[in-house]
Design an enzyme around this catalytic site. Structure first.
Site, PDB file in Angstrom:
ATOM      1  N   TRP A   1       3.969  -3.791   5.879  1.00  0.00           N
ATOM      2  CA  TRP A   1       3.040  -4.552   6.733  1.00  0.00           C
ATOM      3  C   TRP A   1       3.528  -5.973   6.942  1.00  0.00           C
ATOM      4  O   TRP A   1       3.035  -6.683   7.800  1.00  0.00           O
ATOM      5  CB  TRP A   1       1.621  -4.538   6.149  1.00  0.00           C
ATOM      6  CG  TRP A   1       1.427  -5.352   4.877  1.00  0.00           C
ATOM      7  CD1 TRP A   1       2.275  -5.442   3.811  1.00  0.00           C
ATOM      8  CD2 TRP A   1       0.302  -6.180   4.544  1.00  0.00           C
ATOM      9  NE1 TRP A   1       1.745  -6.253   2.828  1.00  0.00           N
ATOM     10  CE2 TRP A   1       0.535  -6.723   3.253  1.00  0.00           C
ATOM     11  CE3 TRP A   1      -0.887  -6.500   5.204  1.00  0.00           C
ATOM     12  CZ2 TRP A   1      -0.372  -7.573   2.622  1.00  0.00           C
ATOM     13  CZ3 TRP A   1      -1.786  -7.349   4.564  1.00  0.00           C
ATOM     14  CH2 TRP A   1      -1.519  -7.870   3.293  1.00  0.00           C
ATOM     15  N   ASP A   2       4.522  -6.380   6.152  1.00  0.00           N
ATOM     16  CA  ASP A   2       5.133  -7.698   6.308  1.00  0.00           C
ATOM     17  C   ASP A   2       5.493  -7.953   7.773  1.00  0.00           C
ATOM     18  O   ASP A   2       5.329  -9.055   8.289  1.00  0.00           O
ATOM     19  CB  ASP A   2       6.434  -7.797   5.483  1.00  0.00           C
ATOM     20  CG  ASP A   2       6.245  -7.478   4.007  1.00  0.00           C
ATOM     21  OD1 ASP A   2       5.427  -6.591   3.698  1.00  0.00           O
ATOM     22  OD2 ASP A   2       6.933  -8.086   3.171  1.00  0.00           O
TER      23      ASP A   2
ATOM     24  N   GLU B   1      -1.789  -5.730  -5.133  1.00  0.00           N
ATOM     25  CA  GLU B   1      -1.274  -4.513  -5.783  1.00  0.00           C
ATOM     26  C   GLU B   1      -1.383  -4.541  -7.306  1.00  0.00           C
ATOM     27  O   GLU B   1      -0.937  -3.599  -7.959  1.00  0.00           O
ATOM     28  CB  GLU B   1       0.183  -4.288  -5.356  1.00  0.00           C
ATOM     29  CG  GLU B   1       0.296  -4.002  -3.870  1.00  0.00           C
ATOM     30  CD  GLU B   1       1.734  -3.968  -3.378  1.00  0.00           C
ATOM     31  OE1 GLU B   1       2.627  -4.423  -4.115  1.00  0.00           O
ATOM     32  OE2 GLU B   1       1.952  -3.505  -2.246  1.00  0.00           O
TER      33      GLU B   1
ATOM     34  N   LYS C   1      -2.564 -10.596  -7.199  1.00  0.00           N
ATOM     35  CA  LYS C   1      -1.179 -10.847  -6.807  1.00  0.00           C
ATOM     36  C   LYS C   1      -1.082 -11.659  -5.514  1.00  0.00           C
ATOM     37  O   LYS C   1      -0.132 -12.414  -5.302  1.00  0.00           O
ATOM     38  CB  LYS C   1      -0.490  -9.489  -6.612  1.00  0.00           C
ATOM     39  CG  LYS C   1       0.978  -9.536  -6.297  1.00  0.00           C
ATOM     40  CD  LYS C   1       1.545  -8.126  -6.166  1.00  0.00           C
ATOM     41  CE  LYS C   1       3.037  -8.126  -5.895  1.00  0.00           C
ATOM     42  NZ  LYS C   1       3.558  -6.773  -5.651  1.00  0.00           N
ATOM     43  N   GLN C   2      -2.034 -11.447  -4.624  1.00  0.00           N
ATOM     44  CA  GLN C   2      -1.988 -12.131  -3.328  1.00  0.00           C
ATOM     45  C   GLN C   2      -3.369 -12.047  -2.685  1.00  0.00           C
ATOM     46  O   GLN C   2      -4.176 -11.206  -3.071  1.00  0.00           O
ATOM     47  CB  GLN C   2      -0.943 -11.508  -2.420  1.00  0.00           C
ATOM     48  CG  GLN C   2      -1.223 -10.079  -2.013  1.00  0.00           C
ATOM     49  CD  GLN C   2       0.071  -9.320  -1.743  1.00  0.00           C
ATOM     50  OE1 GLN C   2       0.718  -8.832  -2.662  1.00  0.00           O
ATOM     51  NE2 GLN C   2       0.456  -9.231  -0.492  1.00  0.00           N
TER      52      GLN C   2
HETATM   53  C1  BGC Z   1       3.807  -7.074  -1.890  1.00  0.00           C
HETATM   54  C2  BGC Z   1       3.487  -6.335  -0.613  1.00  0.00           C
HETATM   55  C3  BGC Z   1       4.684  -6.424   0.311  1.00  0.00           C
HETATM   56  C4  BGC Z   1       5.945  -5.945  -0.376  1.00  0.00           C
HETATM   57  C5  BGC Z   1       7.170  -6.175   0.457  1.00  0.00           C
HETATM   58  C6  BGC Z   1       5.065  -6.491  -2.500  1.00  0.00           C
HETATM   59  O1  BGC Z   1       5.410  -7.167  -3.654  1.00  0.00           O
HETATM   60  O2  BGC Z   1       2.729  -6.967  -2.794  1.00  0.00           O
HETATM   61  O3  BGC Z   1       2.358  -6.896   0.015  1.00  0.00           O
HETATM   62  O4  BGC Z   1       4.447  -5.674   1.454  1.00  0.00           O
HETATM   63  O5  BGC Z   1       6.122  -6.647  -1.587  1.00  0.00           O
HETATM   64  O6  BGC Z   1       7.362  -7.517   0.700  1.00  0.00           O
END
Ligand code: BGC
Length: 703
Positions: free
Chosen positions: A314-315, A456, A567-568
């Site tokens: 989704w980035d 995550e 985490k985010q």
């Molecule tokens: C993040 C995800 C991201 C992925 C790739 C993961 O560590 O939690 O949101 O899509 O890294 O960058």
């Protein structure tokens, strides 16, 4: 050095090459990645292929090989000009035997002619004797030990050498052709050495103190993704015959870059460090932007490292796409076309999970199939394996893609694309959401259970607010655009109604899910990230300082699942994307609640840029600036100590969003746009442009 290899990556949207040295050094991790060239790989399903290396150029001073790992390095400087993608390195070196010279290497991948790569070496010797150059094309490359290409052919035509390799499983052919010539200096001898899989041109010239010698290496590259396999070599050789010489190529490349920056630059005055960091991030997006290819996306590490194997997440849609949608919509369209092309794969994924419609892969590569690895070695103990669940249950990506398609259309007004492709993306993902919803008879509501949200650190959760609300948005938007399509393009509407089986009963069920999906906002205004989150052990980042590891490393996978550390941004991410649906005080209470629980420093790099925008909105300028720095400087200063794996491309996109939507407070609606001046202290001026419905807009804010 591995960090620097990443940040000194050059590229032109067709390929990227990491910033290793022409002459090599022990342990270097060079790579050239060409968009779309993947090959099957154990455990990780597929990975972007490290193609043959076009850089090698070794130099011998009276027989002594130049290399900075021996002899004396008297001075060293490397510069990447983000204005035009020119990488320059100047080294004053003395060999163990006492031969001294000044070396200047320049290289660029032409943005004007994406198949053309240029390398120039100037040497000013301080001794008499000979200088020997060995320029080669090296087919002996691998992805950290895994070999993906094998030799097919090589040869020489009129002093030009070529090398043709093929990927093992996907059978993609790549040919390079190279011309080597000196433009000054007296040539003593010249030979082609037909070393297998590493053809080499050797040129020996006379060295005289103070007399500059200049050698050019021009390389052309094609793959069987560009032309039929049997024409790859001939096309490559032909193109090399017609490429511009150095001076003209430099000029054309500079012009192409000027065009790229014209509408996309963000000018910051009063804070040189921020200016440099922002442009660096935009440079990284420019070099990987597929300008001429609608069959590829941009991986999480762009094309600058082995991390995440070139897979797209989704980035691309949520973090990077806005930059392109607003400054170079044709590139945004290419990226969205990539998803459109993979609707069939998304349908197959939904079906395999017992659902209908289109469920996009969490990690996607050349086929659009799910390529998330299911097991990876535990970084703490590589003999153990960790189960990765994101490919199974991080389902929000389907709504993210629909969101990006819709946003692209709203901002560009590109009805043609929307009617032909975008609407179908939205309808078919909606169909997935309606079928994935579970009816909870007891509570009389629809739920999405057993998922992973953007955060995550918590897996197998129920009713993640982000997922539920984005699913609801996706369904509602689908109904709205179907109405719009019925009015604007009834024939296409009919076609889609038939193809996707959008019966009145189905649409009524969508309506039912929209009305009864579980998306509560409690009286406190704090939206619970998922059911039960608020009952977990509270964790405040401030209480964990000092630390230099993530909270997941600190508490372990299970320990993190039991705590509130995230985490985010997850709820905050939702509020950001659907900003117009939430009142300011909801944003404020959620910021106050979630910001202290978010691992912005060592959690995901995606978050800080977005969190900075919310911090701007809720009037926390100092926090906003710190978060902005975490995003903007993430790779330049290797803040997370993993830039060696490649650029954090989502963070590059989030950096642009932080400047434009955060510090400039840009808000675009159907009727126009507004800004809110929130320049960080010290910034005297911020200026940028963006396109709205095809018209160029200019924003200029001063302190
Ligand atoms: C993040 C995800 C991201 C992925 C790739 C993961 O560590 O939690 O949101 O899509 O890294 O960058």
């Amino acid at each position: 050095m591995h960090h620097q290899e990443t940040i000194f990556t050059i590229g032109n949207g067709y390929l990227c090459t990491r910033g290793t040295f022409e002459e090599g050094y022990p342990g270097d991790r060079g790579a050239t990645f060409i968009h779309g060239v993947f090959d099957a790989a154990r455990n990780v399903n597929t990975e972007i292929v490290n193609e043959p290396d076009w850089l090698p150029l070794t130099v011998y001073l009276n027989g002594e090989r130049f290399g900075i790992n021996h002899g004396v390095v008297a001075s060293y400087r490397r510069t990447l000009s983000v204005r035009d993608g020119l990488l320059t390195r100047t080294v004053v070196w003395q060999s163990p035997g006492g031969h001294r010279a000044t070396f200047t290497f320049e290289r660029f991948a032409s943005l004007a002619d994406p198949h053309a790569l240029y390398l120039r070496c100037h040497i000013v010797p301080e001794f008499s004797g000979t200088l020997e150059f060995r320029a080669s094309l090296n087919g002996h490359t691998d992805n950290l030990g895994v070999v993906h290409t094998y030799w097919v052919d090589q040869g020489e035509r009129d002093g030009v050498v070529y090398l043709d390799n093929r990927t093992r499983e996907t059978k993609i052919e790549t040919a390079y052709a190279m011309r080597v010539q000196t433009t000054t200096g007296h040539q003593l001898s010249r030979a082609v050495w037909a070393v297998e899989n590493k053809p080499c041109v050797m040129v020996r010239v006379q060295a005289r103190p103070g007399n500059e010698i200049v050698l050019d290496k021009q390389v052309v590259v094609y793959t069987s993704r560009d032309v039929p396999a049997e024409q790859v070599v001939s096309t490559t050789l032909e193109h090399l015959n017609n490429v511009a010489a150095w001076d003209q190529a430099v000029e054309k490349n500079a012009e192409a870059w000027e065009d790229a920056w014209e509408n996309s630059d963000a000018v910051i005055e009063g804070d040189d460090e921020a200016q440099r960091a922002v442009r660096f991030n935009l440079y990284q997006l420019h070099i990987v932007a597929p300008r001429r290819d609608d069959r590829v996306s941009i991986g999480a590490k762009a094309l600058s490292g082995f991390g995440y194997r070139g897979h797209a997440f989704w980035d691309a849609e949520i973090f990077m796409l806005p930059f392109f949608t607003h400054t170079a919509p044709a590139i945004a369209r290419n990226l969205l076309d990539y998803r459109y092309r993979h609707l069939e794969a998304a349908r197959a994924k939904a079906k395999a999970n017992g659902c209908e419609g289109a469920q996009f892969a969490w990690e996607s590569a050349d086929t659009g199939e799910e390529v998330t690895p299911t097991w990876i070695p535990d970084p703490a103990d590589r003999r153990r394996l960790i189960r990765i669940w994101t490919g199974d249950i991080e389902i929000h990506i389907s709504a993210d893609i629909a969101y990006a398609a819709h946003h692209y259309w709203r901002m560009t007004g590109d009805d043609t694309w929307y009617i032909e492709k975008g609407v179908e993306l939205i309808l078919d993902t909606a169909k997935f959401w309606a079928s994935r919803a579970e009816w909870d008879a007891e509570n009389q509501r629809y739920e999405y259970n057993d998922v992973i949200g953007p955060d995550e650190y918590h897996d197998h959760v129920n009713n993640n607010a982000y997922t539920n609300r984005m699913a609801q948005w996706n369904l509602q938007t689908a109904l709205d655009v179907l109405d719009w399509l019925n009015a604007e393009a009834p024939a296409r509407a009919n076609e889609l109604v038939n193809e996707l089986d959008l019966t009145p009963a189905r649409l009524a069920q969508w309506q039912d899910v929209i009305q009864k999906v579980y998306v509560p906002i409690p009286p406190s205004g704090v939206i619970e990230q998922f059911e039960g989150y608020c009952n977990l052990k509270p964790v405040y980042m401030a209480a964990l300082e000092p630390r230099d590891i993530s909270t997941q490393q600190l508490f372990g996978i299970e320990g993190s699942n039991q705590r509130q550390a995230i985490k985010q941004p997850d709820v905050l991410m939702l509020l950001y994307l659907l900003r117009e649906h939430y009142a300011d005080d909801i944003v404020r209470v959620n910021y106050d609640f979630y910001a202290p629980r978010t691992d912005s420093t060592y959690g995901s790099s995606l978050g800080p840029g977005i969190q900075a925008i919310i911090a701007c909105e809720v009037g926390k300028p100092d926090e906003a600036y710190k978060l902005f720095q975490l995003a903007a400087e993430s790779d330049l200063y290797d803040l997370r100590r993993n830039a060696s794996d490649g650029i954090h491309a989502a963070s590059c996109g989030a950096t642009w969003q932080a400047v434009v939507f955060g510090f400039a407070g840009l808000r675009i609606t159907e009727t126009g746009w507004t800004v809110a001046n929130r320049l960080p202290s010290g910034w005297t001026r911020l200026a940028f442009k963006f396109l709205h419905r095809g018209k160029l807009q200019r924003v200029e804010l001063t302190a």
